[in-house]
Design a protein around this motif. Structure first.
Motif, PDB file in Angstrom:
ATOM      1  N   ASN A   3      -9.230   4.026   7.606  1.00 46.37           N
ATOM      2  CA  ASN A   3      -7.771   4.134   7.564  1.00 46.37           C
ATOM      3  C   ASN A   3      -7.132   3.160   6.575  1.00 46.37           C
ATOM      4  O   ASN A   3      -5.897   3.111   6.432  1.00 46.37           O
ATOM      5  CB  ASN A   3      -7.135   3.975   8.949  1.00 46.37           C
ATOM      6  N   GLN A   4      -7.946   2.395   5.880  1.00 47.64           N
ATOM      7  CA  GLN A   4      -7.452   1.560   4.796  1.00 47.64           C
ATOM      8  C   GLN A   4      -7.664   2.209   3.430  1.00 47.64           C
ATOM      9  O   GLN A   4      -7.364   1.599   2.394  1.00 47.64           O
ATOM     10  CB  GLN A   4      -8.112   0.177   4.846  1.00 47.64           C
ATOM     11  N   TYR A   6      -3.313   0.720  -3.542  1.00 49.91           N
ATOM     12  CA  TYR A   6      -2.808  -0.636  -3.369  1.00 49.91           C
ATOM     13  C   TYR A   6      -2.128  -1.098  -4.652  1.00 49.91           C
ATOM     14  O   TYR A   6      -2.681  -0.986  -5.749  1.00 49.91           O
ATOM     15  CB  TYR A   6      -3.953  -1.577  -2.995  1.00 49.91           C
ATOM     16  N   ALA A  63     -13.590  -3.445   6.052  1.00 46.53           N
ATOM     17  CA  ALA A  63     -12.886  -2.232   5.636  1.00 46.53           C
ATOM     18  C   ALA A  63     -13.089  -1.086   6.630  1.00 46.53           C
ATOM     19  O   ALA A  63     -14.192  -0.886   7.167  1.00 46.53           O
ATOM     20  CB  ALA A  63     -13.361  -1.810   4.251  1.00 46.53           C
ATOM     21  N   GLY A 105      -5.195  -6.166   9.666  1.00 50.17           N
ATOM     22  CA  GLY A 105      -6.427  -5.767   8.984  1.00 50.17           C
ATOM     23  C   GLY A 105      -6.569  -6.339   7.587  1.00 50.17           C
ATOM     24  O   GLY A 105      -7.570  -6.084   6.908  1.00 50.17           O
ATOM     25  N   TYR A 106      -5.572  -7.119   7.168  1.00 51.59           N
ATOM     26  CA  TYR A 106      -5.573  -7.696   5.824  1.00 51.59           C
ATOM     27  C   TYR A 106      -5.350  -9.208   5.895  1.00 51.59           C
ATOM     28  O   TYR A 106      -4.742  -9.709   6.829  1.00 51.59           O
ATOM     29  CB  TYR A 106      -4.459  -7.088   4.974  1.00 51.59           C
ATOM     30  N   SER A 116      -6.413   4.012   0.540  1.00 49.45           N
ATOM     31  CA  SER A 116      -5.030   4.054   0.101  1.00 49.45           C
ATOM     32  C   SER A 116      -4.925   3.612  -1.350  1.00 49.45           C
ATOM     33  O   SER A 116      -5.899   3.165  -1.954  1.00 49.45           O
ATOM     34  CB  SER A 116      -4.175   3.122   0.976  1.00 49.45           C
ATOM     35  N   ARG A 159       0.844  -1.174   0.000  1.00 55.43           N
ATOM     36  CA  ARG A 159       0.000   0.000   0.000  1.00 55.43           C
ATOM     37  C   ARG A 159       0.889   1.237   0.000  1.00 55.43           C
ATOM     38  O   ARG A 159       2.021   1.201   0.513  1.00 55.43           O
ATOM     39  CB  ARG A 159      -0.998   0.038   1.156  1.00 55.43           C
ATOM     40  N   LEU A 168      -9.725  -7.373   2.599  1.00 51.83           N
ATOM     41  CA  LEU A 168      -9.972  -6.536   3.764  1.00 51.83           C
ATOM     42  C   LEU A 168     -11.238  -7.083   4.393  1.00 51.83           C
ATOM     43  O   LEU A 168     -12.332  -6.955   3.839  1.00 51.83           O
ATOM     44  CB  LEU A 168     -10.172  -5.077   3.353  1.00 51.83           C
TER      45      LEU A 168
END
Lengths: 113, 109
Positions: free
Chosen positions: A84-85, A89, A81, A63-64, A87, A36, A78
């Motif tokens: 804060n994810q 990728y 979700a 978280g993944y 992003s 990420r 995820l």
């Protein structure tokens, strides 16, 4: 022409949704990676896989999860979700040796609202 | 993997050579030096790599000092399309590449 293809260029998901990011490579590479990228933080490794059904945590796996059922496909999941994810990728692949290059996909920009 | 240090940003006039430095003073004997670049909104692109000898390809040249503690990526005739973030990576494994924040190269007219 060698190719790493990510399923979506842009994605918008809601908080709490289960999200799948798919990556396919056509080079018969053993290694596949998920990164990420966030402003000011560079690329950070989430997970990588060196063979089918094999995976190892990178620097920020929390978280993944990932899945590699076939050599050419590496999925990033995820489970729930969160904002804060949000992003960019990036998926990459390479041969299983040091003296080689990695090939990257175009990236998926995920926004979690 | 050895840690690398690069300048945050650099400017270069179009048509001139762009020389991008990288320090990797803790490099081990079996670690390679790789360079990638990332043009805005695209995935990183491999440029070149080397172990201890200087290397050249159609994109760039890589000069590695004799003690291997630093290297320089040279773009011989920079164009506007070379504007990008350039990453220097040192690694001795096939398992992962660790990217820092790189050098933002701005090529100007």
């Amino acid at each position: 022409d060698v190719k790493v293809t990510q399923s979506s260029r842009y994605l918008v998901k809601r908080t709490g949704e289960k999200v799948f990011l798919e990556c396919v490579q056509d080079m018969d590479h053993e290694n596949m990676f998920w990164y990420r990228q966030d402003p000011g933080l560079g690329l950070r490794l989430i997970y990588f896989s060196y063979d089918v059904k094999m995976k190892e945590k990178g620097d920020i796996p929390e978280g993944y999860s990932v899945s590699r059922e076939k050599k050419e496909r590496f999925s990033l999941i995820l489970e729930s979700a969160s904002t804060n994810q949000t992003s960019m990728y990036l998926c990459a692949s390479s041969l299983w040796r040091v003296n080689t290059e990695a090939f990257f996909g175009q990236g998926t920009r995920l926004t979690v609202v | 993997d050895a840690k690398t240090t690069q300048p945050t940003s650099m400017d270069c006039a179009e048509g001139r050579a762009a020389n991008l430095p990288c320090n990797h003073s803790t490099i081990s004997g079996n670690e390679y030096v790789y360079w990638y670049r990332q043009i805005h909104s695209q995935g990183p692109q491999y440029i070149i790599h080397g172990l201890k000898n200087n290397e050249t390809n159609e994109m760039a040249s890589l000069i590695i000092t004799e003690d291997r503690k630093s290297s320089t990526l040279i773009l011989p005739h920079a164009t506007l399309r070379d504007t990008a973030v350039y990453y220097c990576i040192v690694t001795g494994t096939a398992s992962k590449l660790t990217f820092g924040t790189g050098t933002r190269l701005q090529v100007t007219l």
